[in-house]
Motif scaffolding. Structure first.
Motif, PDB file in Angstrom:
ATOM      1  N   GLN A  76       0.835  -1.203   0.000  1.00 31.67           N
ATOM      2  CA  GLN A  76       0.000   0.000   0.000  1.00 31.67           C
ATOM      3  C   GLN A  76       0.874   1.259   0.000  1.00 31.67           C
ATOM      4  N   ILE A  77       1.922   1.263   0.787  1.00 37.91           N
ATOM      5  CA  ILE A  77       2.837   2.407   0.821  1.00 37.91           C
ATOM      6  C   ILE A  77       3.488   2.610  -0.539  1.00 37.91           C
ATOM      7  N   LEU A  78       3.934   1.518  -1.180  1.00 31.41           N
ATOM      8  CA  LEU A  78       4.530   1.619  -2.516  1.00 31.41           C
ATOM      9  C   LEU A  78       3.538   2.220  -3.514  1.00 31.41           C
ATOM     10  N   THR A  79       2.311   1.737  -3.491  1.00 35.93           N
ATOM     11  CA  THR A  79       1.287   2.242  -4.408  1.00 35.93           C
ATOM     12  C   THR A  79       1.029   3.726  -4.171  1.00 35.93           C
ATOM     13  N   GLU A  80       0.901   4.124  -2.911  1.00 33.07           N
ATOM     14  CA  GLU A  80       0.647   5.528  -2.592  1.00 33.07           C
ATOM     15  C   GLU A  80       1.835   6.407  -2.990  1.00 33.07           C
ATOM     16  N   ASN A  81       3.053   5.921  -2.795  1.00 28.37           N
ATOM     17  CA  ASN A  81       4.232   6.686  -3.196  1.00 28.37           C
ATOM     18  C   ASN A  81       4.299   6.844  -4.709  1.00 28.37           C
ATOM     19  N   GLN A  82       3.973   5.781  -5.446  1.00 29.55           N
ATOM     20  CA  GLN A  82       3.968   5.866  -6.904  1.00 29.55           C
ATOM     21  C   GLN A  82       2.911   6.860  -7.380  1.00 29.55           C
ATOM     22  N   GLN A  83       1.731   6.833  -6.752  1.00 30.66           N
ATOM     23  CA  GLN A  83       0.667   7.767  -7.124  1.00 30.66           C
ATOM     24  C   GLN A  83       1.074   9.197  -6.814  1.00 30.66           C
ATOM     25  N   ALA A  84       1.683   9.423  -5.659  1.00 31.47           N
ATOM     26  CA  ALA A  84       2.132  10.766  -5.297  1.00 31.47           C
ATOM     27  C   ALA A  84       3.181  11.267  -6.277  1.00 31.47           C
ATOM     28  N   SER A  85       4.080  10.386  -6.694  1.00 30.99           N
ATOM     29  CA  SER A  85       5.107  10.764  -7.661  1.00 30.99           C
ATOM     30  C   SER A  85       4.472  11.150  -8.989  1.00 30.99           C
ATOM     31  N   GLN A  86       3.485  10.387  -9.426  1.00 28.02           N
ATOM     32  CA  GLN A  86       2.786  10.710 -10.673  1.00 28.02           C
ATOM     33  C   GLN A  86       2.033  12.033 -10.550  1.00 28.02           C
ATOM     34  N   ASP A  87       1.417  12.267  -9.389  1.00 34.49           N
ATOM     35  CA  ASP A  87       0.691  13.520  -9.168  1.00 34.49           C
ATOM     36  C   ASP A  87       1.638  14.718  -9.233  1.00 34.49           C
ATOM     37  N   ILE A  88       2.812  14.589  -8.634  1.00 32.63           N
ATOM     38  CA  ILE A  88       3.795  15.678  -8.658  1.00 32.63           C
ATOM     39  C   ILE A  88       4.266  15.918 -10.089  1.00 32.63           C
ATOM     40  N   PHE A  89       4.540  14.842 -10.826  1.00 32.19           N
ATOM     41  CA  PHE A  89       4.962  14.976 -12.218  1.00 32.19           C
ATOM     42  C   PHE A  89       3.873  15.678 -13.027  1.00 32.19           C
ATOM     43  N   SER A  90       2.619  15.283 -12.841  1.00 30.24           N
ATOM     44  CA  SER A  90       1.504  15.912 -13.556  1.00 30.24           C
ATOM     45  C   SER A  90       1.381  17.388 -13.195  1.00 30.24           C
ATOM     46  N   LEU A  91       1.544  17.714 -11.927  1.00 30.85           N
ATOM     47  CA  LEU A  91       1.470  19.100 -11.494  1.00 30.85           C
ATOM     48  C   LEU A  91       2.595  19.925 -12.109  1.00 30.85           C
ATOM     49  N   LEU A  92       3.812  19.401 -12.097  1.00 28.82           N
ATOM     50  CA  LEU A  92       4.932  20.127 -12.700  1.00 28.82           C
ATOM     51  C   LEU A  92       4.713  20.316 -14.200  1.00 28.82           C
ATOM     52  N   HIS A  93       4.188  19.305 -14.868  1.00 30.48           N
ATOM     53  CA  HIS A  93       3.895  19.404 -16.295  1.00 30.48           C
ATOM     54  C   HIS A  93       2.822  20.473 -16.533  1.00 30.48           C
ATOM     55  N   PHE A  94       1.779  20.463 -15.703  1.00 34.27           N
ATOM     56  CA  PHE A  94       0.721  21.462 -15.821  1.00 34.27           C
ATOM     57  C   PHE A  94       1.273  22.869 -15.619  1.00 34.27           C
ATOM     58  N   LEU A  95       2.092  23.049 -14.582  1.00 38.85           N
ATOM     59  CA  LEU A  95       2.667  24.374 -14.303  1.00 38.85           C
ATOM     60  C   LEU A  95       3.555  24.843 -15.453  1.00 38.85           C
TER      61      LEU A  95
END
Length: 78
Positions: free
Chosen positions: A50-69
């Motif tokens: 569960q921690i691995l999955t949440e960390n992967q999702q958080a990493s993807q969210d940060i990447f998406s946010l940086l791409h959006f910005l």
């Protein structure tokens, strides 16, 4: 995978500083005690996954946010 048979009260050693003791075994449930150094993280596998999955999702969210910005920044930089 190494499979060992142990009875209640018997111990398995892993390296020099980790011991796993069978506290009790009844029906389909086994209770184990783990003696390890404080710097060794011990987690149930489902929590670890569960921690691995949440960390992967958080990493993807940060990447998406940086791409959006970057896409919406007048300078093209976040």
């Amino acid at each position: 995978m190494l499979v060992l048979t142990r009875k209640n009260g018997e111990t398995i050693k892993i390296g020099d500083d980790i011991e796993i003791t069978i506290v009790s075994a009844k029906n389909d449930q086994v209770k184990i005690g783990i003696n390890a150094p404080k710097n060794v993280e011990i987690l149930r596998k489902e929590i670890y996954d569960q921690i691995l999955t949440e960390n992967q999702q958080a990493s993807q969210d940060i990447f998406s946010l940086l791409h959006f910005l970057k896409e919406n920044s007048p300078t093209g930089k976040p």
